[in-house]
Write an enzyme that holds these catalytic residues in place. Structure first.
Site, PDB file in Angstrom:
ATOM      1  N   HIS A  66       7.681   7.080   6.912  1.00  0.00           N
ATOM      2  CA  HIS A  66       6.569   7.671   7.221  1.00  0.00           C
ATOM      3  C   HIS A  66       5.279   7.351   6.137  1.00  0.00           C
ATOM      4  CE1 HIS A  66       9.280  10.215   4.523  1.00  0.00           C
ATOM      5  NE2 HIS A  66       8.223  10.605   4.112  1.00  0.00           N
ATOM      6  N   CYS A 176       8.383  16.785  -1.500  1.00  0.00           N
ATOM      7  CA  CYS A 176       8.338  15.491  -1.363  1.00  0.00           C
ATOM      8  C   CYS A 176       7.057  14.659  -1.679  1.00  0.00           C
ATOM      9  CB  CYS A 176       9.071  14.717  -0.281  1.00  0.00           C
ATOM     10  SG  CYS A 176       8.149  14.962   1.322  1.00  0.00           S
TER      11      CYS A 176
END
Length: 685
Positions: A66, A176
């Site tokens: 991603h 993250c």
């Protein structure tokens, strides 16, 4: 609203290569073929770059490469069921289910919230089993859209209510670097593991879809905290003092049960790691949705103060060390020494009229100390010059997040006149000082927050936080500060300083008592910080005489702040049976904390027994503050307590004032606990 995934973005049992980079490139081309990317090479490059920071393989044969990228304009999912499987770095082997998750560089809150639902679903076995059993792309699309639903997900998992007394509970933060997938998968994994263990948990997801801070009551009631993050935890100070389990964001996805067990074990272990620092009143509220205006104002100002204090402490102590080594006369020749001398060409202290240099005047040791003293003074003054810009910058940050920092620093620089703007006749641009930093920081934060709310084209979103918001905010806020507010605020500051300089005799003693009450009332909270900042703002003038009002105020504030922990430590020695075992242990630490001017050392006592403890320590601090002013004690250092006694004027008065307040506070606490008895089982708890 465009669907995140369509049948054109699905491949079943596809051979996309034997290397994860080949798979990512193939998925990027599929996204482009599906009409969702005009630049598949950029999309692939950004996803591969993200892959290089940490593998995106997950347990159970899942891979979620991603990225945020300019390669797409709307959030997009590409899915492939791989045959053969491809290694993406998971511990349990290669992946057969691969999602390419692409979010636009500018971000889109609604779509990003949908992505959080998908991320949470990926850790559920029934969902992944359904993906493996699907026979057509349409089935995959239906499964994914069924998970994300029509309504956007909440920005964070609902915070659990504060558990009742005696119930163990946990809190956690997940985050993250991109804030798209792992953040929410880790949260889901922790919630599932906690449910299996039968323990309540509240998780704060600090991701791209927004973050809803945990309520202070929930944090306070928690037995331990879990930080599953690959980036810094926002407002980490909210969790200060809690037992902590720290890991990367992937660990809970791989081994959530072990993390929950470890957190519960740490909760019962006094030697377990703890979040650094001490939580104080007013800090760490986090700005929840239900935050009142009063609480919001306090949070904003306390954020600025908390980031400012290291500049003040480091700068002030270095200035004090400069005086210790070079003597107070170092304020004159420090520039000449730094420019024209070196360690191999030391200055002549006698010729420079440094009459109080360490080691006496002339050459030899005094020359070395004169040089070191000049360097310490320069470094300290530089740090001290930045504390007003730092305060304003982080006030703006508390309102508008990162886009507010630069404009806030600029407003603080204007408040301090760091550019030294002067006219030909020597008249300087009004320096509005600490009051101007408050106004400028708030103004910059509000303007930056307003500009950030503008709806702009997709192509401009990436420019907003790094260019548009800081530029426009600096122009608007700077114009207002210089043209409209500068002179009025300067007038107020001038009048305040005039009143300060005129304080003497009984007025000065009363001021010292008031400052002492403020220092002890909330032990590091807003009132304590207001008194501290009031004192430190005045000692930046290096040429102050030893009996200057500013130095006497600094002394009364520092001494009054030292009293509460030491007084309570003394009380535990005088009457140990009035205190719990834990309080007696805290008392042992209170001696050093108080001597170091860390008022927060009194918080455990005040939190357990506020009605008896707080008035007593306020009395002791008021006595010390008043006596300090009466004895004309002065301190040139803004922090350090007993360890900067070399920077004290009238050391005997300093020690007498401190001892008097400590004794009064300790005796008052003992009397209060004796007259108003504690429960009979307290001493044995």
């Amino acid at each position: 609203m465009t669907d995140l995934i369509t049948r054109d973005l699905v491949r079943l049992d596809a051979d996309l290569g034997t290397d994860k980079h080949d798979v990512i490139r193939a998925l990027a081309r599929m996204v482009a073929d599906g009409g969702r990317s005009a630049d598949p090479d950029q999309l692939a490059a950004d996803a591969i770059t993200r892959e290089g920071t940490a593998p995106t393989g997950l347990p159970g044969g899942i891979a979620i490469p991603h990225c945020r990228t300019t390669g797409v304009e709307v959030p997009t999912l590409g899915f492939a069921r791989l045959s053969p499987k491809v290694e993406f770095g998971a511990k349990d082997g290669p992946a057969d289910l691969a999602f390419l998750i692409a979010a636009p560089a500018g971000g889109d809150a609604t779509h990003l919230q949908l992505l959080t639902k998908l991320a949470r679903a990926l850790v559920k076995k029934d969902f992944t089993d359904s993906l493996r059993a699907a026979t057509t792309p349409d089935e995959v699309v239906a499964l994914v859209l069924g998970v994300v639903g029509d309504a956007p997900a909440a920005a964070a998992a609902p915070a659990a209510a504060a558990p009742s007394s005696g119930t163990r509970s946990l809190v956690a933060v997940t985050a993250c670097p991109t804030g798209i997938a792992h953040t929410y998968m880790a949260a889901e994994a922790l919630e599932a593991a906690a449910a299996k263990a039968g323990v309540p948990i509240a998780v704060e997801t600090q991701g791209s879809a927004g973050s809803k801070p945990l309520p202070p009551a929930t944090i306070a009631a928690a037995s331990a905290v879990i930080f599953a993050v690959d980036v810094g935890v926002r407002d980490r100070g909210r969790f200060a003092g809690k037992p902590v389990v720290s890991s990367s964001v992937k660990r809970p996805i791989e081994d959530g049960d072990a993390m929950i067990a470890e957190a519960l074990r740490y909760a019962d272990d006094p030697n377990a790691p703890h979040v650094e620092g001490a939580l104080t009143a007013g800090e760490g509220t986090g700005g929840g949705a239900g935050e009142s205006w009063g609480a919001r104002t306090r949070r904003v100002l306390m954020t600025g103060v908390s980031y400012m204090i290291p500049f003040v402490a480091a700068g002030g102590l270095l200035i004090a060390l400069g005086f210790l080594f070079g003597g107070y006369e170092i304020v004159g020749p420090y520039g000449q020494i730094a420019v024209h001398n070196t360690l191999f060409d030391l200055p002549n202290a006698h010729a420079l009229k440094l009459d109080h240099v360490l080691g006496g005047t002339g050459f030899g040791p005094s020359a070395f100390f004169a040089y070191i003293g000049a360097l310490f003074f320069i470094i300290g003054k530089t740090a001290f010059a930045l504390f007003i810009p730092a305060f304003a910058g982080y006030v703006a940050y508390a309102i508008a997040d990162r886009p507010g920092i630069a404009p806030g620093f600029i407003m603080g620089g204007l408040a301090a006149n760091v550019f030294n703007v002067t006219a030909a006749d020597g008249t300087a641009l009004p320096a509005t000082g600490f009051l101007g930093a408050i106004v400028g920081g708030v103004l910059a934060g509000l303007i930056a927050h307003w500009i950030a709310s503008w709806r702009v084209p997709t192509w401009a979103r990436g420019l907003m936080p790094v260019l548009v918001i800081p530029l426009l905010t600096s122009i608007i806020a700077g114009f207002v500060m210089i043209v409209v507010l500068g002179k009025p605020i300067y007038w107020v500051m001038t009048e305040l300083n005039r009143g300060l300089n005129n304080m003497s005799g009984s007025s000065a003693i009363l001021l010292g008592m008031i400052l002492g009450l403020m220092m002890a009332f909330d032990m590091g909270g807003p009132l304590n910080k207001v008194a501290y900042v009031f004192a430190t703002a005045g000692i930046g003038v290096a040429s102050l005489a030893a009996d200057a009002p500013q130095l006497k105020i600094m002394a009364s504030v520092m001494l009054a702040g030292m009293v509460p922990p030491i007084a309570l430590a003394l009380a535990t020695v005088l009457r140990p049976n009035l205190f719990t075992v834990a309080e007696r242990e805290n008392g042992k630490a209170g001696w050093l904390l108080g001597a170091s001017f860390i008022t927060e050392g009194a918080i455990p006592f005040a939190a357990a027994d506020p009605l008896r403890v707080i008035p007593c320590i306020m009395l002791g601090s008021a006595v010390t503050g008043g006596l300090s002013e009466a004895f004309n004690v002065g301190v040139r250092a803004p922090h350090g307590g007993i360890f900067v006694i070399f920077a004290v004027h009238n050391i005997p008065g300093y020690l007498v004032a401190l001892a008097a307040g400590v004794i009064v506070g300790a005796v008052a606490v003992v009397l209060a606990k004796t007259v108003w008895p504690v429960d009979t089982d307290v001493a044995t708890v």
